[in-house]
Design a protein around this motif. Structure first.
Motif, PDB file in Angstrom:
ATOM      1  N   VAL A 379      26.102  21.236   7.292  1.00 40.05           N
ATOM      2  CA  VAL A 379      25.966  19.899   7.881  1.00 40.05           C
ATOM      3  C   VAL A 379      25.351  18.974   6.831  1.00 40.05           C
ATOM      4  N   ALA A 404      30.320  17.133   8.559  1.00 42.55           N
ATOM      5  CA  ALA A 404      30.362  18.544   8.156  1.00 42.55           C
ATOM      6  C   ALA A 404      31.803  18.920   7.881  1.00 42.55           C
ATOM      7  N   ARG A 407      32.801  22.719   8.459  1.00 42.77           N
ATOM      8  CA  ARG A 407      32.401  23.482   9.650  1.00 42.77           C
ATOM      9  C   ARG A 407      33.129  22.910  10.859  1.00 42.77           C
ATOM     10  N   ILE A 412      29.181  24.483  14.873  1.00 45.68           N
ATOM     11  CA  ILE A 412      27.930  23.718  14.913  1.00 45.68           C
ATOM     12  C   ILE A 412      27.261  23.869  16.278  1.00 45.68           C
TER      13      ILE A 412
END
Lengths: 465, 93
Positions: A379, A404, A407, A412
């Motif tokens: 992040v 991010a 991801r 997350i």
């Protein structure tokens, strides 16, 4: 205890574990069994004898009476109870990390996977003998350390001297008419005993005020109705705005109620009025915070002013702030809410500070949540977003915006679940190329609100994305 | 991800409507945990679900049911509990 002995102890700084008279009922159990002062003292004696020789005990009991016995046994052994209403593994591990020699106490069902923490089972056995004298506890002894989510992500720890807990019980007893002669009230509480409001109002109050408390489960409306039906009048329901709303919506008839007491979030006056009409009772509110405990009350339909307990002093501090002094607590505490202090021990709440979010009786700092979010691997930038109706809409929840690139939203969300209490988990994680920051790097809330609306629209109408 | 039965889709729709979840009924994995790692629901949500179920299906959830943690384990177990206990099996849904 004679008057003379009581004042001698008080001058030596000792306060009894309970001020209730012989034979009085402190608790009612789910089985219908009642717990007298003598039965309670025997349970405490037997439990205290078996506790490990350590300094701190993490009290995990969900049954309210067993919680009280564990707390009292730990107290008379000179140990400190650790309380956390946040039962996520991360929070408990962090709490225990601050007290590495601590053990956990609770039923088998309360056992939580805490590596390296010994679990002391709580066994209550019928003992047919007379209990010894009521234990005397130094007023200055730290009885409990209550943990809340801190602004840095680590838990904030609040030490509670025994004297402060007793003073609060006595002030609440005066305020709500639970002192002096008359029939003892039956409390049915729906707030966990590990939460400061539940701890004070449903566990400690029976030790020092003319009330008995109900030990069984009270989560669903069905449970609450059955518990109230089984309780002798006068009955007092100790609960939260959310559960008042759910109980009203369930539409079930309740037995006569002497009063309803609400705390943990502001109670909308319309909801208070509806509850007073439906249940033909008074709806009272307690204001408090984990740092200071309960400090004031009001009857919601009578107006917005809060009346401080007699053991509490308030003075204005800084911009829309209030410093609170509480009997037996060292120093003053600055309230987290915006407050206008008025004469004569009353005050008006002006709302929460922008950084503060309150959900499910818990408080979190957006800065703290943002720090957790940004610490997740991958992040680059991120922020939580509190919608405008967070304080008024029971179904409203936080969202999170993240930068991010490598991801997924699901990854997350999963990383947050291990570190953030469920009420504060974002309902939606939205990936964005960059956060809307102004010239000085501050996030522009209006743009976030627009992104939030867009994301909701795209979810409902995928063809737009 | 397993596929959902009609009653599972029906209960999934009720969850989505009640909790304002932003997903379609067939997007909820019937075997994934509702709380914790799966949908990440919390105790407030459990209360809302209990209320919605009592309104729609005419029976009450209660804490002294020892099966409770199993009932709320997944959409499949919750739907199974609803199918078994609903007071109005023919109610319009």
């Amino acid at each position: 205890m004679s008057e003379g002995a009581a004042s001698d102890s008080a001058s030596a700084g000792l306060l009894p574990l309970t001020g209730r008279a012989a034979g009085e009922i402190l608790f009612r159990r789910a089985t219908g069994e009642t717990v007298t002062r003598e039965r309670f003292l025997l349970d405490v004696e037997a439990t205290a004898e078996r506790l490990p020789e350590r300094g701190h005990a993490l009290n995990l009991c969900s049954d309210r009476y067993r919680f009280l016995v564990a707390f009292a046994a730990v107290l008379v052994r000179g140990q400190v109870s650790l309380l956390s209403s946040d039962r996520t593994p991360h929070a408990l591990e962090q709490l225990v990390a601050a007290y590495p020699e601590a053990y956990a106490i609770g039923d088998e069902a309360d056992r939580l996977p805490l590596p390296g923490v010994e679990h002391a089972p709580l066994r209550l056995e019928e003992r047919r003998r007379r209990p010894g004298a009521v234990p005397l506890v130094p007023a200055r002894r730290i009885a409990a350390v209550v943990a809340t989510s801190g602004s840095t992500g680590a838990p904030a720890l609040h030490a509670k001297p025994w004297g402060a807990l007793v003073a609060c019980s006595e002030a609440a007893a005066d305020r709500f008419g639970f002192s002096g002669p008359g029939t003892a009230a039956s409390i049915v509480g729906t707030v966990p005993p590990q939460h400061m409001y539940g701890f004070e109002t449903t566990v400690l109050l029976p030790l020092h005020a003319a009330v008995s408390s109900y030990a069984g489960s009270t989560f669903f409306p069905y449970d609450v109705v059955r518990a109230l039906e089984a309780a002798p009048a006068p009955r007092v329901l100790v609960t939260t705005p959310l559960q008042i709303r759910t109980l009203l919506a369930a539409g079930q008839a309740l037995p006569s109620l002497e009063a309803v007491i609400s705390a943990t979030a502001p109670l909308p006056v319309e909801l208070a009025r509806e509850a007073e009409a439906a249940w033909k009772t008074r709806v009272l509110e307690i204001f408090g915070a984990t740092e200071v405990g309960s400090i004031a009350s009001r009857r919601t339909v009578e107006g917005e002013l809060w009346r401080a307990y007699r053991t509490v002093t308030l003075r204005p501090e800084g911009e829309e702030g209030a410093a609170v002094g509480v009997a037996h607590l060292p120093g003053e505490v600055l309230l987290a809410d915006r407050v206008e202090v008025l004469d004569g021990g009353s005050f008006r709440l002006l709302g929460r500070r922008a950084d503060l979010v309150k959900l499910a009786g818990k408080r979190a700092s957006l800065a703290g949540l943002n720090a957790i979010l940004c610490a997740i691997d991958g992040v680059e930038d991120g922020t939580f977003f509190a919608p405008d109706d967070l304080d008024t809409n029971a179904a409203a929840r936080l969202s999170a915006f993240v930068v991010a690139p490598h991801r997924s939203e699901a990854e997350i969300a999963a990383a947050l679940r291990a570190r953030v209490e469920a009420p504060f988990l974002p309902r939606r994680v939205v990936k964005v190329p960059a956060l809307p920051r102004n010239d000085v790097g501050k996030i522009v809330r209006a743009v976030l609100a627009e992104l939030h609306r867009d994301a909701a629209r795209r979810r409902r109408h995928p063809e737009l994305s | 991800m397993g596929s959902s039965s009609p009653i599972e889709l029906e209960v999934a729709s009720l969850l989505i409507e009640t909790l304002h979840l932003e997903m379609a009924a067939d997007e909820i994995d019937p075997t994934a945990p509702l709380f914790g790692d799966g949908l990440g629901l919390d105790s407030i949500d459990a209360l809302e679900i209990a209320l919605a179920i009592s309104r729609r299906y005419g029976f009450e959830l209660k804490s002294d049911d020892e099966q409770n943690h199993r009932i709320f384990a997944s959409l499949r177990s919750l739907a199974g509990h609803v199918a078994k206990h609903r007071a109005r099996p023919d109610a319009k849904v």
